[in-house]
Design a protein around this motif. Structure first.
Motif, PDB file in Angstrom:
ATOM      1  N   ILE A 201      35.740  58.476  10.021  1.00  0.00           N
ATOM      2  CA  ILE A 201      36.380  59.204   8.918  1.00  0.00           C
ATOM      3  C   ILE A 201      37.011  60.501   9.422  1.00  0.00           C
ATOM      4  O   ILE A 201      38.168  60.829   9.079  1.00  0.00           O
ATOM      5  CB  ILE A 201      35.347  59.495   7.804  1.00  0.00           C
ATOM      6  N   MET A 202      36.262  61.217  10.269  1.00  0.00           N
ATOM      7  CA  MET A 202      36.761  62.496  10.769  1.00  0.00           C
ATOM      8  C   MET A 202      37.948  62.314  11.706  1.00  0.00           C
ATOM      9  O   MET A 202      38.859  63.161  11.738  1.00  0.00           O
ATOM     10  CB  MET A 202      35.635  63.249  11.484  1.00  0.00           C
ATOM     11  N   TYR A 203      37.957  61.233  12.469  1.00  0.00           N
ATOM     12  CA  TYR A 203      38.990  61.044  13.491  1.00  0.00           C
ATOM     13  C   TYR A 203      40.266  60.403  12.919  1.00  0.00           C
ATOM     14  O   TYR A 203      41.376  60.774  13.316  1.00  0.00           O
ATOM     15  CB  TYR A 203      38.445  60.174  14.628  1.00  0.00           C
ATOM     16  N   TRP A 204      40.116  59.465  11.977  1.00  0.00           N
ATOM     17  CA  TRP A 204      41.270  58.706  11.496  1.00  0.00           C
ATOM     18  C   TRP A 204      41.690  59.066  10.064  1.00  0.00           C
ATOM     19  O   TRP A 204      42.884  59.163   9.773  1.00  0.00           O
ATOM     20  CB  TRP A 204      40.970  57.201  11.540  1.00  0.00           C
ATOM     21  N   ILE A 205      40.741  59.226   9.172  1.00  0.00           N
ATOM     22  CA  ILE A 205      41.062  59.385   7.751  1.00  0.00           C
ATOM     23  C   ILE A 205      41.505  60.807   7.409  1.00  0.00           C
ATOM     24  O   ILE A 205      42.542  61.008   6.757  1.00  0.00           O
ATOM     25  CB  ILE A 205      39.861  58.973   6.872  1.00  0.00           C
ATOM     26  N   ILE A 206      40.705  61.793   7.854  1.00  0.00           N
ATOM     27  CA  ILE A 206      41.006  63.185   7.494  1.00  0.00           C
ATOM     28  C   ILE A 206      42.397  63.616   7.956  1.00  0.00           C
ATOM     29  O   ILE A 206      43.136  64.273   7.190  1.00  0.00           O
ATOM     30  CB  ILE A 206      39.930  64.142   8.043  1.00  0.00           C
ATOM     31  N   PHE A 238      36.716  64.944  21.018  1.00  0.00           N
ATOM     32  CA  PHE A 238      35.864  63.798  20.683  1.00  0.00           C
ATOM     33  C   PHE A 238      34.919  63.421  21.823  1.00  0.00           C
ATOM     34  O   PHE A 238      33.829  62.903  21.605  1.00  0.00           O
ATOM     35  CB  PHE A 238      36.735  62.593  20.306  1.00  0.00           C
ATOM     36  N   TYR A 239      35.354  63.689  23.059  1.00  0.00           N
ATOM     37  CA  TYR A 239      34.535  63.328  24.214  1.00  0.00           C
ATOM     38  C   TYR A 239      33.253  64.154  24.301  1.00  0.00           C
ATOM     39  O   TYR A 239      32.306  63.778  24.998  1.00  0.00           O
ATOM     40  CB  TYR A 239      35.351  63.489  25.502  1.00  0.00           C
ATOM     41  N   LEU A 240      33.211  65.287  23.586  1.00  0.00           N
ATOM     42  CA  LEU A 240      32.002  66.108  23.611  1.00  0.00           C
ATOM     43  C   LEU A 240      30.886  65.539  22.735  1.00  0.00           C
ATOM     44  O   LEU A 240      29.724  65.903  22.910  1.00  0.00           O
ATOM     45  CB  LEU A 240      32.319  67.537  23.150  1.00  0.00           C
TER      46      LEU A 240
END
Length: 418
Positions: A201-206, A238-240
Motif C-alpha cells: 500500500i505504501m509503495y504502490w497505492i499512496i 525500501f531497501y532499508l
C-alpha cells in the motif's frame, strides 16, 4: 563375477550368513539391502591370496568413506541425532556388539555429517579406541554431554541404560523446542503477511493518490501529509526495511561474541515481559534435565555442572553455574549458592535442597525440568493468545489510519466540486 560372503540381520534381528555374486562390493551391499537385510559384515570370497583380509578391510574403509559423501559441511541435525541414539540404544539392549550396531546404523544412514562421523567412529573403535574416545573425535555429531554420558556408561558397564536415558533426554529437549517453534509459526506468518500488505500500500497505492491530490491542488490535512511523507520514505529507501532488522540481528550477534556483551543482551532479554520468562524457564528446564541426566549416569557433580553450564546457551546462567561450581568445590552444598544466584524460584531451591538431603538429586532435577517445561508451554500458549488479538488491533489501526488519511482530502475535493 566375484563372490562375496556376508553377515546380515533381518527385521526380526535374526543373524544371516550367506554368499552373493555381484560385480562390486557396493553393488553386493545394495542387493542384500533389497532383500530386506541389514549388512553387518561383507568381504570378497578368496582364500589363496595372502593378506586379502587386510585388503578387504581397507577396501571397506574406503567404500565407507566414499558412501559417506567425503567431507561434510555443518553439524548433525538434532532430529537425526535423536533417531540415531534411540536406534543405538535399541540395538544395545538387544545384546548386539557395539561395533556391529554402529555398522548397521552407518549402513542405514544417508550421506551427510552423521554418516561421515559414524565412519570415523567405526574406524577408531576398530583401531582399539573406546566408543566415548571415538565419539570425542567427532564434535560435529557428539557434544561434551553425549561423550561424557557414554563414558560414564562404559565405566559402569551399563551403556544400554545410559543410551536409553540419553535418547529420552534428546527427545524431551527436541519436544520442548518444537513446541516453542511451532507456536511461533502463526504469529510470525501473520506479521510477515501484514508487513507485506502495508508495504504494498505504501509503495504502490499512496503515490497514486499523491498524484491525484497534486493534479487537483487540494489542500491536504496534516495526517495525509504525514502519510505521504512516510510513503515517500518507503519508495526511496525500501531497501532499508529488510536491512534494519537484519542489521539489528547482526549487531546483537556481534555484541554476543564478547562475554560482557552477551551477558548484557541475555540480561535485557530476560527482563522482557513474558518473553523473558519463556527464555528463563526454558533454560532452567534444559539445564536441570541435563544436570539430572548426567548425575543419574554417574558423572561427577563438578564435571556435570561444567557440561550443564556449557549447554545453557545463556551468559546469565553461565555465570550462575560458575558460582555454584566454585562453591561446591569449596565444600558447600548446591542449594545455598543456587539461591544466591537468584536465577530460579525458591521452589527449585527447596527441591534441590531436599534432593541433596535424600540422595535423590537427579530425580528432583527431573521434576524441576518437568514443572518448568509445563510452565513454558503455558507461557507460550498465553503469548500466542495475547498476540492474536493484539496483531488484529494493530493491523486494524494501521489500515484505519491509512483509510482516514486518504479519504479526508477526497471528501474535501468532492465537497468543493459539488
Amino acid at each position: 563375477m566375484p563372490t562375496f560372503t556376508y553377515e546380515a540381520m533381518d527385521n526380526t534381528g535374526l543373524e544371516i550368513k550367506d554368499t552373493i555374486d555381484a560385480p562390486s562390493e557396493q553393488e553386493a551391499q545394495t542387493m542384500i539391502r533389497e532383500k530386506g537385510f541389514f549388512v553387518t559384515k561383507i568381504s570378497e570370497k578368496t582364500s589363496r591370496k595372502k593378506g586379502k583380509t587386510a585388503v578387504a578391510t581397507k577396501t571397506q574403509s574406503k567404500q565407507r568413506k566414499k558412501a559417506s559423501g567425503g567431507l561434510s559441511i555443518g553439524g548433525v541435525r538434532p532430529k537425526q541425532l535423536c533417531t540415531f541414539t534411540r536406534q543405538l540404544s535399541t540395538l544395545q539392549d538387544a545384546g548386539l556388539p557395539i561395533l556391529r550396531s554402529l555398522r548397521i546404523l552407518e549402513g542405514q544412514a544417508k550421506p551427510g555429517p552423521l554418516k561421515a562421523s559414524l565412519v570415523g567412529v567405526i574406524e577408531d573403535v576398530e583401531s582399539g579406541n573406546t566408543l566415548s574416545e571415538a565419539m570425542a573425535k567427532q564434535p560435529k555429531a557428539f557434544d561434551n554431554l553425549y561423550v561424557n554420558m557414554v563414558k560414564a556408561g562404559e565405566a559402569g558397564g551399563a551403556l544400554e541404560i545410559i543410551l536409553q536415558r540419553l535418547a529420552e533426554f534428546k527427545e524431551r529437549a527436541q519436544s520442548l523446542k518444537r513446541k516453542v517453534q511451532g507456536a511461533m509459526v502463526y504469529p510470525v506468518a501473520v506479521i510477515t503477511v501484514a508487513t507485506c500488505i502495508v508495504g504494498f500500500i505504501m509503495y504502490w497505492i499512496i503515490p497514486k493518490f499523491k498524484d491525484i491530490f497534486n493534479d487537483f491542488g487540494v489542500e491536504l490535512p496534516a495526517i495525509t501529509i504525514w502519510l505521504i511523507k512516510a510513503s515517500d520514505w518507503v519508495v526511496n529507501y525500501f531497501y532499508l526495511i529488510p536491512a534494519i532488522p537484519i542489521g539489528c540481528w547482526l549487531f546483537i550477534k556481534i555484541v554476543k561474541k564478547n562475554r560482557t556483551g552477551a551477558y548484557i543482551v541475555d540480561r535485557i532479554t530476560m527482563k522482557i515481559p513474558i518473553i523473558g520468562q519463556i527464555v528463563s524457564k526454558s533454560t532452567v528446564a534444559r539445564t536441570s534435565r541435563t544436570l539430572g541426566t548426567l548425575i543419574s549416569s554417574g558423572v561427577p557433580i563438578l564435571e556435570a555442572l561444567s557440561i550443564a553450564r556449557d549447554t545453557a546457551g545463556n551468559e546469565v546462567f553461565r555465570k550462575a553455574f560458575d558460582h555454584i561450581h566454585q562453591s561446591i568445590r569449596e565444600g558447600e552444598s548446591m542449594a545455598v549458592p543456587l539461591k544466591e544466584t537468584r536465577i530460579v524460584d525458591d521452589l527449585v531451591v527447596n527441591m534441590v535442597d531436599v534432593g541433596e538431603e535424600t540422595g535423590a538429586l537427579d530425580n528432583m532435577l527431573y521434576k524441576v525440568a518437568d514443572v518448568y517445561e509445563e510452565e513454558v508451554s503455558v507461557l507460550v500458549e498465553g503469548l500466542i493468545n495475547m498476540l492474536e488479538p493484539l496483531m488484529v488491533v494493530v493491523l486494524g489501526l494501521i489500515v484505519g489510519f491509512i483509510v482516514i488519511a486518504l479519504f479526508m482530502p477526497l471528501v474535501k475535493l468532492l465537497n468543493e466540486l459539488a
